[in-house]
Design a protein around this motif. Structure first.
Motif, PDB file in Angstrom:
ATOM      1  N   UNK A  60      45.111  42.240  52.925  1.00 20.92           N
ATOM      2  CA  UNK A  60      45.487  41.259  51.878  1.00 20.92           C
ATOM      3  C   UNK A  60      44.227  40.638  50.969  1.00 20.92           C
ATOM      4  N   UNK A  61      43.207  40.140  52.140  1.00 22.27           N
ATOM      5  CA  UNK A  61      42.109  39.552  51.578  1.00 22.27           C
ATOM      6  C   UNK A  61      41.119  40.494  51.185  1.00 22.27           C
ATOM      7  N   UNK A  62      41.279  41.726  51.397  1.00 23.98           N
ATOM      8  CA  UNK A  62      39.939  42.629  50.847  1.00 23.98           C
ATOM      9  C   UNK A  62      39.962  42.637  49.430  1.00 23.98           C
ATOM     10  N   UNK A  63      41.295  42.653  48.906  1.00 25.72           N
ATOM     11  CA  UNK A  63      41.471  42.740  47.470  1.00 25.72           C
ATOM     12  C   UNK A  63      41.854  41.675  46.839  1.00 25.72           C
ATOM     13  N   UNK A  64      41.287  40.389  47.451  1.00 25.51           N
ATOM     14  CA  UNK A  64      41.646  39.210  46.726  1.00 25.51           C
ATOM     15  C   UNK A  64      41.415  39.251  45.206  1.00 25.51           C
ATOM     16  N   UNK A  65      42.451  38.436  44.527  1.00 21.86           N
ATOM     17  CA  UNK A  65      42.398  38.490  43.251  1.00 21.86           C
ATOM     18  C   UNK A  65      43.151  37.254  42.644  1.00 21.86           C
ATOM     19  N   UNK A  66      42.488  36.256  42.060  1.00 23.01           N
ATOM     20  CA  UNK A  66      43.135  35.163  41.670  1.00 23.01           C
ATOM     21  C   UNK A  66      43.956  35.136  40.325  1.00 23.01           C
ATOM     22  N   UNK A  67      45.175  34.557  40.098  1.00 23.87           N
ATOM     23  CA  UNK A  67      45.711  34.612  38.712  1.00 23.87           C
ATOM     24  C   UNK A  67      45.030  33.940  37.777  1.00 23.87           C
ATOM     25  N   UNK A  68      44.183  32.702  37.962  1.00 23.00           N
ATOM     26  CA  UNK A  68      43.481  32.120  37.032  1.00 23.00           C
ATOM     27  C   UNK A  68      42.221  32.985  36.709  1.00 23.00           C
ATOM     28  N   UNK A  69      41.870  33.671  37.702  1.00 30.06           N
ATOM     29  CA  UNK A  69      40.817  34.571  37.318  1.00 30.06           C
ATOM     30  C   UNK A  69      40.989  35.664  36.319  1.00 30.06           C
ATOM     31  N   UNK A  70      42.190  36.205  36.666  1.00 26.74           N
ATOM     32  CA  UNK A  70      42.640  37.496  35.742  1.00 26.74           C
ATOM     33  C   UNK A  70      42.969  36.890  34.398  1.00 26.74           C
ATOM     34  N   UNK A  71      43.548  35.822  34.460  1.00 28.49           N
ATOM     35  CA  UNK A  71      43.728  35.067  32.976  1.00 28.49           C
ATOM     36  C   UNK A  71      42.361  34.570  32.329  1.00 28.49           C
ATOM     37  N   UNK A  72      41.449  34.261  33.188  1.00 25.63           N
ATOM     38  CA  UNK A  72      40.149  34.127  32.449  1.00 25.63           C
ATOM     39  C   UNK A  72      39.536  35.334  31.603  1.00 25.63           C
ATOM     40  N   UNK A  73      39.935  36.433  32.560  1.00 26.19           N
ATOM     41  CA  UNK A  73      39.572  37.823  31.907  1.00 26.19           C
ATOM     42  C   UNK A  73      40.152  38.093  30.530  1.00 26.19           C
ATOM     43  N   UNK A  80      45.531  41.026  28.520  1.00 16.55           N
ATOM     44  CA  UNK A  80      46.865  40.596  29.278  1.00 16.55           C
ATOM     45  C   UNK A  80      46.621  40.580  30.726  1.00 16.55           C
ATOM     46  N   UNK A  81      46.943  39.649  31.324  1.00 17.30           N
ATOM     47  CA  UNK A  81      46.735  39.356  32.807  1.00 17.30           C
ATOM     48  C   UNK A  81      48.263  39.755  33.359  1.00 17.30           C
ATOM     49  N   UNK A  82      48.301  40.007  34.599  1.00 19.12           N
ATOM     50  CA  UNK A  82      49.491  40.294  35.379  1.00 19.12           C
ATOM     51  C   UNK A  82      49.355  39.968  36.865  1.00 19.12           C
TER      52      UNK A  82
END
Length: 281
Positions: A60-73, A80-82
């Motif tokens: 699960x944490x191997x591919x950790x990805x934050x919602x706010x981090x993707x929105x930042x991109x 678009x972030x999802x």
């Protein structure tokens, strides 16, 4: 769809606020846009699997990805972030964005005091798993109406799309304008809430909570230490439900922005801040 007049009024609002970044709209869809920013698919997660000891937490944490981090991109690259139940990236974010229910018990320990006898000490954002459980039971987002929770700038919305919530990323001076326009529009001195939560809780989870209660409230957020690395210095979030946002725009002609009162002085500070941070147009 977003009415063209709303887009035009949004431009005027941003000019009043001195904000050179358009807001982000939140919506749900069964279609993931191409080239969107989001997590990779992770191992299956659910409360049932957790209780059976069948979740690979390392995976699960191997591919950790934050919602706010993707929105930042999405903000930086105008995209678009999802997040979805399969492509979740974060076991907390997937709950706050209403992708899975109920939450994993793991989060109750991870955000608080950790797991006794393990290297996981916990984030210490709340004092106990019980306190965290009370918070999770309260915010308790509804079941998502579609497969994906999506975030994108206003200008990318198509004719058949309309945001459910509107997110502004702004510093204190601009937040002053957003705050007062909210109170001016609603006449409610309690119309802006600042509850505890992760970065994504305050842009999705809590707005959903108030919406389900029939309350038009804005939510001030961005106080999650773990999400700060994905935000500008001094920046916070300000999220309003779509219905309230439309009313805020209609109230603009009668608002403080058109008076020779205190706002021009604040506006000068906003210009100074933009110059200081190298963000002038």
């Amino acid at each position: 769809m977003i009415d063209p007049s709303v887009l035009e009024d949004t431009k005027k609002f941003l000019e009043h606020l001195g904000l050179n970044e358009e807001p982000i709209g939140v919506y749900y869809s069964d279609v993931k846009p191409e080239n969107a920013f989001g997590p990779k698919a992770g191992p299956p997660i659910s409360r049932e699997l957790e209780e059976q000891g069948q979740i690979d937490m390392q995976g699960v944490f191997q591919n950790f990805s934050c919602v706010i981090g993707n929105i930042w991109l999405a903000r930086r690259k105008h995209g678009v972030a999802y997040i979805s139940a399969e492509d979740y990236g974060c076991p907390g974010g997937v709950f706050y964005c209403s992708m899975i229910k109920p939450n994993l018990r793991f989060i109750e320990h991870y955000v608080t005091t950790g797991f006794e006898g393990t290297p996981i000490e916990g984030e210490r954002y709340l004092p106990s798993p019980e306190a965290m459980r009370t918070f999770l039971d309260k915010v308790n987002p509804r079941k998502a109406p579609a497969k994906y929770c999506l975030f994108k700038p206003f200008s990318l919305f198509t004719e058949d799309e309309k945001p459910e919530f509107v997110i502004f990323f702004a510093r204190p001076e601009v937040l002053t304008g957003l705050f007062i326009q909210t109170t001016f529009t609603t006449g409610d001195v309690d119309s802006v809430a600042t509850p505890f939560g992760a970065g994504c809780t305050n842009i999705v989870g809590w707005p959903l909570y108030y919406q389900e209660k029939g309350e038009e409230k804005a939510v001030l957020g961005g106080f999650d230490p773990s999400a700060r690395k994905y935000m500008k210095t001094d920046e916070l979030t300000f999220t309003v439900p779509w219905t309230l946002y439309e009313k805020m725009l209609k109230a603009l002609p009668e608002s403080m922005f058109n008076l020779d009162g205190a706002w021009p002085t604040v506006r000068k500070k906003i210009n100074h801040s933009a110059k200081t941070w190298g963000e002038n147009d």
